[in-house]
Design a protein around this motif. Structure first.
Motif, PDB file in Angstrom:
ATOM      1  N   LYS A 135      -5.875   0.996   3.259  1.00 51.20           N
ATOM      2  CA  LYS A 135      -5.858   0.504   1.874  1.00 51.20           C
ATOM      3  C   LYS A 135      -4.441   0.201   1.399  1.00 51.20           C
ATOM      4  O   LYS A 135      -4.143  -0.902   0.926  1.00 51.20           O
ATOM      5  N   SER A 136      -3.555   1.205   1.512  1.00 44.72           N
ATOM      6  CA  SER A 136      -2.180   0.999   1.036  1.00 44.72           C
ATOM      7  C   SER A 136      -1.503  -0.111   1.827  1.00 44.72           C
ATOM      8  O   SER A 136      -0.780  -0.941   1.265  1.00 44.72           O
ATOM      9  N   THR A 137      -1.757  -0.142   3.130  1.00 48.50           N
ATOM     10  CA  THR A 137      -1.115  -1.164   3.965  1.00 48.50           C
ATOM     11  C   THR A 137      -1.547  -2.572   3.540  1.00 48.50           C
ATOM     12  O   THR A 137      -0.720  -3.478   3.437  1.00 48.50           O
TER      13      THR A 137
ATOM     14  N   HIS B 248       2.955   2.246  -6.735  1.00 47.43           N
ATOM     15  CA  HIS B 248       2.725   2.934  -5.463  1.00 47.43           C
ATOM     16  C   HIS B 248       2.198   4.347  -5.632  1.00 47.43           C
ATOM     17  O   HIS B 248       2.323   4.957  -6.680  1.00 47.43           O
ATOM     18  N   GLN B 249       1.633   4.863  -4.526  1.00 46.74           N
ATOM     19  CA  GLN B 249       1.091   6.215  -4.468  1.00 46.74           C
ATOM     20  C   GLN B 249       2.169   7.217  -4.895  1.00 46.74           C
ATOM     21  O   GLN B 249       1.916   8.133  -5.653  1.00 46.74           O
ATOM     22  N   GLU B 250       3.366   7.037  -4.375  1.00 45.49           N
ATOM     23  CA  GLU B 250       4.487   7.862  -4.817  1.00 45.49           C
ATOM     24  C   GLU B 250       5.282   6.944  -5.744  1.00 45.49           C
ATOM     25  O   GLU B 250       5.800   5.941  -5.311  1.00 45.49           O
TER      26      GLU B 250
ATOM     27  N   MET C 164      -2.973  -0.622  -8.313  1.00 43.47           N
ATOM     28  CA  MET C 164      -2.676   0.790  -8.560  1.00 43.47           C
ATOM     29  C   MET C 164      -3.200   1.618  -7.406  1.00 43.47           C
ATOM     30  O   MET C 164      -4.398   1.638  -7.136  1.00 43.47           O
ATOM     31  N   ASP C 165      -2.271   2.316  -6.742  1.00 39.37           N
ATOM     32  CA  ASP C 165      -2.634   3.102  -5.567  1.00 39.37           C
ATOM     33  C   ASP C 165      -2.846   4.554  -5.979  1.00 39.37           C
ATOM     34  O   ASP C 165      -1.894   5.273  -6.255  1.00 39.37           O
ATOM     35  N   GLU C 166      -4.076   4.968  -6.055  1.00 41.01           N
ATOM     36  CA  GLU C 166      -4.462   6.323  -6.475  1.00 41.01           C
ATOM     37  C   GLU C 166      -3.789   6.763  -7.771  1.00 41.01           C
ATOM     38  O   GLU C 166      -3.142   7.806  -7.820  1.00 41.01           O
ATOM     39  N   PRO C 167      -3.958   5.981  -8.845  1.00 43.74           N
ATOM     40  CA  PRO C 167      -3.259   6.313 -10.084  1.00 43.74           C
ATOM     41  C   PRO C 167      -3.788   7.590 -10.725  1.00 43.74           C
ATOM     42  O   PRO C 167      -3.073   8.244 -11.472  1.00 43.74           O
TER      43      PRO C 167
ATOM     44  N   SER D 268      -0.483   8.023   6.434  1.00 46.52           N
ATOM     45  CA  SER D 268      -1.049   7.678   5.131  1.00 46.52           C
ATOM     46  C   SER D 268      -0.987   8.915   4.241  1.00 46.52           C
ATOM     47  O   SER D 268      -0.857  10.039   4.725  1.00 46.52           O
ATOM     48  N   GLY D 269      -1.067   8.694   2.909  1.00 48.56           N
ATOM     49  CA  GLY D 269      -0.907   9.777   1.937  1.00 48.56           C
ATOM     50  C   GLY D 269      -1.793  10.981   2.232  1.00 48.56           C
ATOM     51  O   GLY D 269      -1.335  12.125   2.260  1.00 48.56           O
ATOM     52  N   GLY D 270      -3.059  10.734   2.477  1.00 47.71           N
ATOM     53  CA  GLY D 270      -3.993  11.824   2.700  1.00 47.71           C
ATOM     54  C   GLY D 270      -3.703  12.564   4.003  1.00 47.71           C
ATOM     55  O   GLY D 270      -3.894  13.774   4.094  1.00 47.71           O
TER      56      GLY D 270
END
Ligand SMILES: Nc1ncnc2c1ncn2[C@@H]1O[C@H](COP(=O)(O)OP(=O)(O)OP(=O)(O)O)[C@@H](O)[C@H]1O
Ligand SMILES: [Mg+2]
Length: 505
Positions: free
Chosen positions: A44-46, A86-88, A166-169, A400-402
């Protein structure tokens, strides 16, 4: 007919050892909130980083308003009106809110002539438009995560963006903050903007999205209208099988000795006279709203924050825990909710991060750090937690974040601790892996570990706990166990403010 904003066709992208995206297509209309879901590491983020020029695609084409565009860097995407949060978050903590909004843009030369007062005025206009209350003159670092996100949104609007990603806002927001964010998202949608919303909280998709695209293993699975979609159907598309999250059948231990006891703990404003016990083989949930003092309690026990008063006993022995090192020596592990700040060294490999807390164990064998043992342990962890990484030597920052979150788990599980404190262990983790983590907690408890589980997701607390203590404003307001554990009871205690108890508010 809906007006098309973005079309991505047959996008592929590889990193060394990983095919992150393979032939993915995606389409976004004006005035639409399009959710993007999938397991950790699905891509997803990629995909969104390809759209914003953070990564160059290997193959595929991107169209904006039906015209092919060539996006070679973040500057290009910004100029085209595509902005990603971004997620971060990417803000500079020491600069003011207004400076953060206007920093580093192309019309810098024009802005050069604007003084701080002018920047502040322009920032204020943006916040008025969003109807949020933020002072443009304060340092960004002093704001809550929710407000920092609003700053990012204001920044995106200042570019006149048409597409907001929005990445996991919502991962780190309270319910009220999420409501506010959704209000702003709906407002932008009504203005005709396109919003891409990445989330693991499937229950919120119904509230906010118009369509949902599911990805799995770097590939495209399907796009469905939210109104027609069933959550179970989305889950099985994500993981390729059905998942049932059921209440744990593990019974509470009978007559087990107390592993950890805390008595009358006081620390800062958020830990007031906290006392509880956890038995060997028991999972104790700590529930409460954000800001109830749960993390602060964990940090006080772990020696991360100074204790003003109170006593801590491990296996009946009173301990003087002043630093996390003392706590670890006493067999207490704390898995923090903030992987970036407390949990991981992103510049080191997955393997090193996992072994770090257990160095001694590998050394005690009498050898220098044995690579083979480390590797063996790591393989077991990768397997148990289904960590997605091309190898144990991969730098953690490329996960990835997770999957980074899972490495934090692996790190502490590697060290044999008797008392494990998990603080929001499944934040940002996909449904399938969540279920694996619940099973793992059950297994650890069955092995005789004492476990404290802090979580804001009530179903999760209810799923795993033998007993639950509930906190509100730094105090324990209630305790429930066994069959009494349900959402209504917990929520009642979680909102039991002192002020209400004495007839205030
Ligand atoms: N810069 C990079 N270098 C190497 N591999 C990468 C890089 N960025 C991502 N990957 C890999 O690409 C795959 C997809 O990662 P991505 O971050 O897109 O997943 P995601 O769907 O956003 O997951 P999550 O829900 O955990 O955030 C993963 O296997 C990840 O490890
Ligand atoms: Mg991601």
């Amino acid at each position: 007919m809906a007006q098309e904003l973005i079309r991505m066709e047959h996008i592929s992208k590889s990193f060394p050892g990983v095919k992150a995206l393979s032939d993915v297509s995606f389409q976004l209309n004006a005035g639409e909130v399009h959710a993007l879901v999938g397991e950790n590491g699905a891509g997803k983020s990629t995909l969104m980083k390809v759209l914003t020029g953070v990564y160059a695609k290997d193959e595929g084409r991107i169209f904006l308003h039906g015209k092919e565009v060539d996006i070679r860097g973040v500057r290009d995407s910004q100029r085209l009106g595509i902005v990603m949060i971004h997620q971060e978050l990417n803000l500079m903590n020491h600069l003011t809110v207004a400076q953060n909004i206007f920093i580093g843009r192309e019309e810098r030369r024009a802005l050069f002539f604007l003084n701080d007062a002018a920047l502040n005025r322009r920032a204020r206009e943006l916040f008025e438009r969003l109807r949020v209350d933020i002072d443009p003159t304060v340092p960004v670092g002093s704001l809550t995560v929710a407000k920092q996100q609003m700053v990012e949104i204001a920044k995106a609007l200042s570019y006149n963006s048409e597409v907001l990603i929005m990445d996991e806002p919502t991962a780190a927001l309270t319910d009220n903050e999420i409501e506010d964010l959704f209000r702003v998202i709906r407002m932008l949608r009504a203005e005709g903007k396109g919003i891409i919303h990445i989330s693991h909280r499937l229950e919120e998709l119904k509230q906010i999205s118009d369509r949902i695209t599911v990805m799995r293993d770097g590939g495209y699975v399907a796009t469905v209208d939210t109104a027609q979609a069933q959550t179970n159907q989305i889950i099985s598309m994500m993981v390729g099988r059905e998942i049932f999250i059921t209440r744990s059948e593990r019974a509470a231990p009978q007559n087990a000795p107390v592993a950890l006891e805390v008595k009358n703990l006081n620390a800062g404003r958020m830990v007031r006279d906290v006392s509880f016990k956890v038995h060997k083989g028991e999972i104790l949930g700590i529930a409460g709203l954000v800001g109830a003092g749960r993390t602060e309690t964990a940090r006080a026990i772990f020696g991360a924050d100074p204790l003003e008063s109170g006593e801590i006993f491990v296996h009946g022995q009173r301990l003087n825990i002043r630093t996390p090192k003392d706590a670890v020596r006493a067999g207490i592990a704390y898995l923090s909710e903030d992987r970036k700040r407390y949990g991981l060294m992103l510049g080191l490999s997955v393997q090193t991060n996992t072994s770090i807390a257990a160095m001694k164990r590998f050394l005690r064998a009498g050898f220098f750090l044995s690579d083979a043992r480390e590797e063996q342990n790591m393989r077991k962890m990768i397997d148990e937690l289904s960590i997605k990484t091309p190898s144990t030597h991969q730098l953690t920052r490329f996960l990835s974040g997770g999957n980074q979150q899972k490495v934090v788990l692996a790190k502490w599980l590697t060290r044999n601790c008797d008392v494990l404190i998990f603080d929001e262990p499944t934040r940002g983790i996909d449904v399938g892996a969540k279920n694996e983590i619940y099973k793992l907690l059950d297994r650890l408890a069955a092995e005789g570990k004492a476990i404290i589980m802090i979580s804001s997701e009530l179903p999760e607390i209810i799923r795993v706990s033998n007993r639950v203590v509930v906190m509100c404003e730094g105090r324990i307001t209630g305790e429930v166990k066994g069959d009494e554990i349900d959402q209504t009871t917990i929520m009642r205690y979680a909102t039991m403010r002192e002020a209400q108890a004495i007839g205030g508010e």
